[in-house]
Design a protein around this motif. Sequence first.
Motif, PDB file in Angstrom:
ATOM      1  N   CYS A 270       0.928  -1.135  -0.072  1.00  0.00           N
ATOM      2  CA  CYS A 270       0.087  -0.041   0.029  1.00  0.00           C
ATOM      3  C   CYS A 270       0.913   1.303  -0.019  1.00  0.00           C
TER       4      CYS A 270
ATOM      5  N   THR B 267     -11.468  -1.926  -0.173  1.00  0.00           N
ATOM      6  CA  THR B 267     -11.714  -2.565   1.167  1.00  0.00           C
ATOM      7  C   THR B 267     -13.462  -3.069   0.942  1.00  0.00           C
TER       8      THR B 267
ATOM      9  N   GLN C 204     -10.073  -6.598   8.069  1.00  0.00           N
ATOM     10  CA  GLN C 204      -9.840  -5.722   6.739  1.00  0.00           C
ATOM     11  C   GLN C 204     -10.109  -4.330   6.819  1.00  0.00           C
TER      12      GLN C 204
ATOM     13  N   GLY D  50      -7.912  -1.423   5.991  1.00  0.00           N
ATOM     14  CA  GLY D  50      -8.322  -0.392   4.898  1.00  0.00           C
ATOM     15  C   GLY D  50      -8.200   1.223   5.728  1.00  0.00           C
TER      16      GLY D  50
ATOM     17  N   VAL E  45      -8.524   2.937  -1.968  1.00  0.00           N
ATOM     18  CA  VAL E  45      -8.459   2.019  -0.617  1.00  0.00           C
ATOM     19  C   VAL E  45      -9.763   1.714  -0.095  1.00  0.00           C
TER      20      VAL E  45
END
Length: 141
Positions: free
Chosen positions: A64, A90, A119, A123, A86
């Motif tokens: 990322c 996500t 997650q 994220g 993002v």
Amino acid sequence: MKSYDYPQTDLSRSILGGLFTGMVATFANLIFIFIFRRIKEFYVFNVMDVGTIIFGTMILMIVCGVIFYFFVHYLNKGITFYRIAVFLFTSAIVFAALAFRPSEIVIPGDFRAMFIGTQLIIGGLAAFLIPYLFRHDSIIS
């Protein structure tokens, strides 16, 4: 005495931001999973173990950071586009986790909730902590 101070490039700040964010996200995910398993008493289906969380989160956040560099370096308003990307990625992962129904394996609902929680942590930190650390590089230098 030699001085090892050198100016940070955008790429090095992005990678260091991803690395530091990975450490924070790994710690947050480990705490979340520990608390989630204690509250729900969910000790079966041990796919998400400590090694998976540590290596998976760290590698993902470093990637990322590199992706963040490309957004910032090559696009106007790159931080905004990065955050949107993002958020969309996500959201796609969360939707896929909710919609995935394998025919051979029964996946417990508690595992889905735990996976979605991890997650969302990844994220959220990728969207906000990497750009913050990129702009405030004295924290990571």
